[in-house]
Structures are given as C-alpha cells and as structure tokens.
Motif scaffolding. Structure first.
Motif, mmCIF file in Angstrom:
data_model
loop_
_atom_site.group_PDB
_atom_site.id
_atom_site.type_symbol
_atom_site.label_atom_id
_atom_site.label_comp_id
_atom_site.label_asym_id
_atom_site.label_seq_id
_atom_site.Cartn_x
_atom_site.Cartn_y
_atom_site.Cartn_z
ATOM 1 N N VAL A 56 0.839 -1.202 0.000
ATOM 2 C CA VAL A 56 0.000 0.000 0.000
ATOM 3 C C VAL A 56 0.872 1.249 0.000
ATOM 4 O O VAL A 56 0.636 2.196 -0.768
ATOM 5 N N ARG A 57 1.887 1.265 0.858
ATOM 6 C CA ARG A 57 2.764 2.439 0.949
ATOM 7 C C ARG A 57 3.496 2.676 -0.374
ATOM 8 O O ARG A 57 3.554 3.808 -0.865
ATOM 9 N N GLU A 58 4.011 1.604 -0.978
ATOM 10 C CA GLU A 58 4.753 1.758 -2.225
ATOM 11 C C GLU A 58 3.863 2.253 -3.356
ATOM 12 O O GLU A 58 4.239 3.160 -4.110
ATOM 13 N N VAL A 59 2.678 1.660 -3.492
ATOM 14 C CA VAL A 59 1.764 2.065 -4.563
ATOM 15 C C VAL A 59 1.328 3.510 -4.353
ATOM 16 O O VAL A 59 1.315 4.320 -5.288
ATOM 17 N N ALA A 60 0.959 3.852 -3.114
ATOM 18 C CA ALA A 60 0.460 5.196 -2.829
ATOM 19 C C ALA A 60 1.537 6.254 -3.063
ATOM 20 O O ALA A 60 1.250 7.330 -3.617
ATOM 21 N N GLU A 61 2.763 5.977 -2.662
ATOM 22 C CA GLU A 61 3.832 6.955 -2.849
ATOM 23 C C GLU A 61 4.139 7.154 -4.325
ATOM 24 O O GLU A 61 4.370 8.282 -4.785
ATOM 25 N N ARG A 62 4.098 6.064 -5.084
ATOM 26 C CA ARG A 62 4.376 6.181 -6.524
ATOM 27 C C ARG A 62 3.232 6.910 -7.236
ATOM 28 O O ARG A 62 3.474 7.748 -8.114
ATOM 29 N N ALA A 63 1.982 6.615 -6.841
ATOM 30 C CA ALA A 63 0.841 7.308 -7.439
ATOM 31 C C ALA A 63 0.903 8.803 -7.130
ATOM 32 O O ALA A 63 0.578 9.643 -7.983
ATOM 33 N N PHE A 64 1.313 9.156 -5.910
ATOM 34 C CA PHE A 64 1.441 10.561 -5.522
ATOM 35 C C PHE A 64 2.520 11.256 -6.347
ATOM 36 O O PHE A 64 2.355 12.412 -6.761
ATOM 37 N N ALA A 65 3.602 10.552 -6.608
ATOM 38 C CA ALA A 65 4.662 11.128 -7.432
ATOM 39 C C ALA A 65 4.159 11.410 -8.851
ATOM 40 O O ALA A 65 4.552 12.404 -9.474
ATOM 41 N N LEU A 66 3.279 10.553 -9.343
ATOM 42 C CA LEU A 66 2.734 10.727 -10.691
ATOM 43 C C LEU A 66 1.650 11.797 -10.744
ATOM 44 O O LEU A 66 1.503 12.487 -11.751
ATOM 45 N N CYS A 67 0.885 11.914 -9.658
ATOM 46 C CA CYS A 67 -0.209 12.897 -9.613
ATOM 47 C C CYS A 67 -0.368 13.399 -8.182
ATOM 48 O O CYS A 67 -1.117 12.801 -7.400
ATOM 49 N N PRO A 68 0.305 14.489 -7.803
ATOM 50 C CA PRO A 68 0.273 14.979 -6.418
ATOM 51 C C PRO A 68 -1.089 15.487 -5.955
ATOM 52 O O PRO A 68 -1.259 15.765 -4.766
ATOM 53 N N LEU A 69 -2.060 15.612 -6.860
ATOM 54 C CA LEU A 69 -3.388 16.082 -6.461
ATOM 55 C C LEU A 69 -4.237 14.980 -5.860
ATOM 56 O O LEU A 69 -5.264 15.257 -5.236
ATOM 57 N N ILE A 70 -3.831 13.717 -6.051
ATOM 58 C CA ILE A 70 -4.600 12.586 -5.534
ATOM 59 C C ILE A 70 -3.853 12.032 -4.325
ATOM 60 O O ILE A 70 -2.731 11.551 -4.450
ATOM 61 N N LEU A 71 -4.488 12.111 -3.153
ATOM 62 C CA LEU A 71 -3.800 11.826 -1.897
ATOM 63 C C LEU A 71 -4.316 10.545 -1.258
ATOM 64 O O LEU A 71 -5.520 10.397 -1.035
ATOM 65 N N ASN A 72 -3.395 9.662 -0.926
ATOM 66 C CA ASN A 72 -3.756 8.492 -0.127
ATOM 67 C C ASN A 72 -3.863 8.909 1.329
ATOM 68 O O ASN A 72 -2.964 9.539 1.875
ATOM 69 N N ASP A 73 -5.008 8.582 1.947
ATOM 70 C CA ASP A 73 -5.270 9.016 3.314
ATOM 71 C C ASP A 73 -6.219 8.004 3.954
ATOM 72 O O ASP A 73 -7.374 7.885 3.549
ATOM 73 N N ALA A 74 -5.726 7.275 4.938
ATOM 74 C CA ALA A 74 -6.548 6.228 5.548
ATOM 75 C C ALA A 74 -7.609 6.779 6.491
ATOM 76 O O ALA A 74 -8.506 6.042 6.901
ATOM 77 N N ARG A 75 -7.542 8.051 6.826
ATOM 78 C CA ARG A 75 -8.446 8.623 7.823
ATOM 79 C C ARG A 75 -9.603 9.372 7.162
ATOM 80 O O ARG A 75 -9.407 10.394 6.526
ATOM 81 N N GLN A 76 -10.791 8.832 7.308
ATOM 82 C CA GLN A 76 -12.019 9.507 6.884
ATOM 83 C C GLN A 76 -12.021 9.872 5.411
ATOM 84 O O GLN A 76 -12.595 10.887 4.999
ATOM 85 N N SER A 77 -11.380 9.061 4.593
ATOM 86 C CA SER A 77 -11.355 9.342 3.157
ATOM 87 C C SER A 77 -12.717 9.070 2.536
ATOM 88 O O SER A 77 -13.336 8.040 2.821
ATOM 89 N N PRO A 78 -13.189 9.957 1.651
ATOM 90 C CA PRO A 78 -14.486 9.726 1.014
ATOM 91 C C PRO A 78 -14.434 8.691 -0.104
ATOM 92 O O PRO A 78 -15.472 8.174 -0.517
ATOM 93 N N TRP A 79 -13.240 8.421 -0.593
ATOM 94 C CA TRP A 79 -13.078 7.439 -1.671
ATOM 95 C C TRP A 79 -12.207 6.277 -1.202
ATOM 96 O O TRP A 79 -11.356 6.437 -0.329
ATOM 97 N N ALA A 80 -12.419 5.131 -1.820
ATOM 98 C CA ALA A 80 -11.525 3.984 -1.648
ATOM 99 C C ALA A 80 -11.060 3.538 -3.020
ATOM 100 O O ALA A 80 -11.825 3.582 -3.990
ATOM 101 N N VAL A 81 -9.820 3.122 -3.095
ATOM 102 C CA VAL A 81 -9.331 2.430 -4.286
ATOM 103 C C VAL A 81 -9.109 0.983 -3.868
ATOM 104 O O VAL A 81 -8.242 0.692 -3.048
ATOM 105 N N ASP A 82 -9.948 0.107 -4.397
ATOM 106 C CA ASP A 82 -9.903 -1.308 -4.046
ATOM 107 C C ASP A 82 -9.204 -2.084 -5.160
ATOM 108 O O ASP A 82 -9.570 -1.952 -6.334
#
Length: 517
Positions: free
Chosen positions: A280-306
């Motif tokens: 999860v950490r590796e995928v989220a960090e790489r996705a953030f590097a590709l698009c910094p506007l999309i944030l992985n956040d486990a707390r009260q996030s309105p969206w999930a990526v399953d």
C-alpha cells in the motif's frame, strides 16, 4: 539493559494500572531514576500515552503533553522515540509540532529521523508540510492529506454529471446469489446496460451521461466501484508501477475531479489479502509522485481504491465510501442481527408488485423489508411484529423517518404466533408476508424447525389467495401446508453460509380481501 521481551512485559503490567496510579506513582519514579533505570523502564512512556488516551482526565492533558515534550530532549534516543510515539495519542498542537520539527532539524540519528517523520506525517500541519516538501521527505503526501482534511471537508457530489463514459465499466458488488435480482433492477431502470454477471458481481456500463444519484437509485447492490483499469500479473516492481499508474491516470483524475469537492483523498486496499502495508505504501507513494493532487489518506477518506484479485491479475476500482449509505438515510436505529439492507431490497423486488398491498413482517427487526416494499408502491398498510421491544422502537423510528406517509404502519411487540389474536387479523386478509427470520446462527433457537413449521401454518391461514410468502429459509424443508406452493428458490450467501431465498404463493380458491386487517 532490559531485553525487548522484558520491556513488553513491563508495558503489559503498566497498561493495566489505573491512570492515577500510573501518573502519580510510576511517572515520578521514572523521572527520579538514574539514566540506566529510566532506559529499562521506558515502557512507562508508552503506557502513559495509551492509558491517558483511554481514561485520562482532560484537565491533565496539558501536563501530560508538557511531560512528553520534555522527554523529547532526553539524552537517550529510545526515550525520545517513545515520547514522540505517545504524543499523537494525547493531542498535538502548534507548540508540540514545533518541538518535533526542531528535533527533526537537529537529529543525526537515522532511526530517529524516520520515527520523527512518521510521527509528523500523522499529526503535522502546514509548518510540517513546508519542512518536508523542502527536504523531499516520504511523508509529504500524508501531511498534505492531514492539512487538507483540517482546512476543508471533502465531499462526494452525487448530482454531478459524468459525461466521459466511453469504455466505462462499473461494478455492482453484493451477496452471492442475488445477481439475478440486481440485474433485473438495472434493466428495469433503463439508465445502464448489464455487460457481465458473475457470482457476487454485476458489471454495467452507462447508456448516457449519468450522476451518482442515478447509480444509487438502484437499491439491490451493496457497493459500487468504477473500474479504473485491469493490471496483469507481473513481478512486484512492475506491478507496483502499473497499479500506481492506473490510480494516477488522466481518466481516474477526471472522474475524481468531476465527483469531488475539496481535496481528493482515497484509502487504498488490497481486497482479500490482509493489510499489505508495505505494498500500500509503495503504490500510494508512486501514485502521488505521478499525480500529487490525488492523496492516499486512511483517515475519513471519502473514496476507496480497491484492488481486487482477478483471473489474470488485478482489477483497480474506485469506490465511494458513504457513511451512512445515502439510500438508507432513514435508518435511524438498528438492532443486533438485523437484515442487510440490499438483501431487504432484493426481497422486496422478489415479492413483485401488487396494488392495495397489506404486508406483514413476523420478525420485523428494524423494519428494513417493510420499508423497501413500501418504497416500491401499491402498499396500503404494513404490520410488523417482533418479541424485542427495542426492535419495535427501532422499526417505528425508521418507518417514520422513511417518510412513507401514504402507508399506514402498525408495529406490535409480540410473538408472531400471537399476532392474529393481538392485532385482530382476520384469516385470508394479508397479501404479503415478507421476512428475514432468525436463522439459528447469531441467535440460537431451541427448535428452529418448529419455528418454521409454525411460520408456514400462520402464513397459510393469514394469506389471501394469490398472496405471497417471501423469506429466507435456512432449512432443507418445504412447506407442510398444501395451499402454499413454491414459486422460486435460490441459494444466497448470508455472510459465510448459504440460505435459500424463497417465494411461496397461496393457491386456494377465493378472492383477495383487502382492507380488513
């Protein structure tokens, strides 16, 4: 020095102490001790963080924070590390954040820097974000999400139109065995086309621009996911890169920007594979590097990526995380062992339409089945019975909140066998009995077969000709009543075990009597 096991054992002992004893005895003893003894009793710091967060008096919060901040300057790195781990449990404000940042700037210990960055990633604000962005730290995404969460709530917009529908695939997931009912509901609405049906899944595609409101007009599915892409199996490094690229793709960004007000935050999960924290950490960090506007956040996030396992790899789905589900905003109260809302909706559709309907749920719980049937129209009156007074209170509150003003409702606390007498219900006066009865799993029933034999007998007596009995049947038994004829039976997964969802119809001669109940 104390071993790791000894420290853990000491922590268990301290963790069980009442807060006053921990704070008034153990903490002063720790403060007075020599350096070696303080090191050996470092578990006190951890215990303070945990015990205070559970039972500490708010009036002492500032004193506890001051003590922990003071420990950030301790000569022993392990004590400093335990203090920085305990602080978030007490509460971190601007002063504590400044102390943590000051320690980060001066530390030369690689492990301490790692723990400081992790702590600041959990609790840091704008000052932390400026520091970590300047240094290029790995926790930038986490802090950015924390700051965004504090500044402005993120809202999923149900009314926004999604116009870019070329090749779009949407997965409706639910209980295995209900796919046929979900499909029928989709086709009846006419806004989406079914493209695939498999156990627990109905895949659809939109026929025109649509909103989330259009999707949530459907009531028989459990969760909905927009398919962002399919990633074939490959080695771990390539898999991480492919998953991140899918999450950060232009199509994903357009969909999220259309449907979101505020910062775009999501929670990433590998479905069916446990926590997978490293991946999860590796995928989220790489996705953030590709698009910094999309944030992985486990707390009260309105969206999930399953990330779902698929035949040849993985399916990446974007799922709205609603609490409560907008389809069930009327659900003010609930009871143990209550029905699953999509199952209740499926049972209501399975009952089929009938004008001037008079329905009864012998085991009404919080009234889900009666509400779902009433929403479909044609209902004059509903009766609900349950032997639990709390269930009856919940049923009344929920039915009122559902605003089904044209439907008369009567809820009675009694055994279902007593219902005809208590409520003065005449034989052959009901058109529908719909219920999810006790199944003998979460609630033990001494004579489950006898209960169902009595249910069949009462149904045969109270149903008018043409009336239906719709219920979940955990037993391999057919109706012993000759006037109840089985119309359909299908196996449904009710949370780890299969049960039959059945429809019986009253076949004896005679006309339906409405309005007598």
């Amino acid at each position: 020095m104390k071993s790791g096991n000894a420290t853990k054992e000491l922590y268990k002992q301290l963790r069980a102490l009442p807060w006053p004893q921990l704070w008034e005895h153990e903490v002063p003893q720790f403060d007075r001790a020599e350096a070696r003894a303080r090191f050996e009793r470092v578990a006190v710091v951890r215990a303070v963080g945990v015990v205070f967060s559970e039972s500490g008096p708010p009036a002492q919060r500032e004193a506890v924070k001051q003590w922990l901040v003071r420990l950030l300057g301790d000569p022993e790195e392990k004590i400093r590390r335990y203090a920085m781990a305990a602080l978030p449990k007490i509460g971190v404000g601007a002063r504590e954040e400044a102390e943590l940042l000051a320690l980060l700037r001066k530390t030369t210990n690689e492990r301490e820097e790692k723990f400081l960055t992790r702590t600041l990633g959990r609790v840091g604000g704008a000052a932390t974000l400026d520091t970590l962005e300047a240094a290029g730290g790995h926790s930038v995404q986490r802090v950015k999400a924390t700051v965004a969460r504090a500044q402005r709530p993120t809202i999923i917009r149900m009314d926004r139109h999604v116009s870019d529908i070329s090749g779009m695939r949407i997965h409706l997931r639910g209980r295995r065995g209900l796919e046929g009912i979900v499909r029928e509901e989709v086709e009846a609405r006419g806004k989406f086309r079914v493209v695939e049906v498999s156990p627990g899944l109905v895949a659809i595609t939109p026929l025109a621009a649509f909103t989330l409101d259009d999707v949530f007009e459907l009531r028989c599915f459990d969760t909905v996911g927009f398919v962002l892409g399919e990633v074939k199996s490959r080695d771990q490094a390539e898999l991480i890169e492919a998953l991140a690229a899918t999450i950060a793709s232009p199509a994903s960004r357009r969909l999220l920007e259309t449907l979101t007000d505020g910062a775009i935050r999501y929670r990433l999960d590998f479905i069916g594979r446990g926590h997978q924290r490293g991946a999860v950490r590796e995928v989220a960090e790489r996705a953030f590097a590709l698009c910094p506007l999309i944030l992985n956040d486990a707390r009260q996030s309105p969206w999930a990526v399953d990330i779902h396992p698929a035949a040849a790899g993985h399916t990446v789905e974007l799922r709205p995380r609603f609490a409560p589900d907008p389809r069930h905003a009327w659900r003010l109260d609930d009871v143990p062992a209550a029905s699953h809302p999509p199952l209740a909706a499926c049972m209501a559709r399975l009952a089929g339409p009938m004008e001037r309907e008079i329905a009864w749920d012998p085991f009404c719980g919080s009234a889900l089945e009666l509400i779902e049937r009433s929403r479909l129209g044609g209902v004059l009156r509903v009766h609900g019975t349950d032997h639990d007074a709390d269930a009856i209170r919940a049923a009344r509150a929920n039915f009122a909140a559902a605003r089904l003003d044209r439907v008369e409702s009567r809820f009675t606390c009694c055994d279902f066998r007593e219902f005809p007498t208590v409520a003065r219900i005449a034989p052959r006066s009901l058109t529908l009995i719909i219920t999810n009865p006790p199944l003998g799993r979460r609630l033990q029933i001494p004579n489950l077969r006898g209960l169902f034999e009595d249910l069949f007998a009462v149904a045969a007596d109270l149903l008018a000709p043409g009336g239906r009995l719709v219920f979940t049947n955990p037993l391999r038994m057919d109706s012993p009543e000759p006037t109840l004829k089985l119309q359909s039976s299908q196996a449904v997964d009710l949370g780890g075990f299969d049960c039959r969802l059945e429809v019986y119809r009253k076949s004896a001669a005679g006309a339906v009597v409405a309005g007598r109940a």
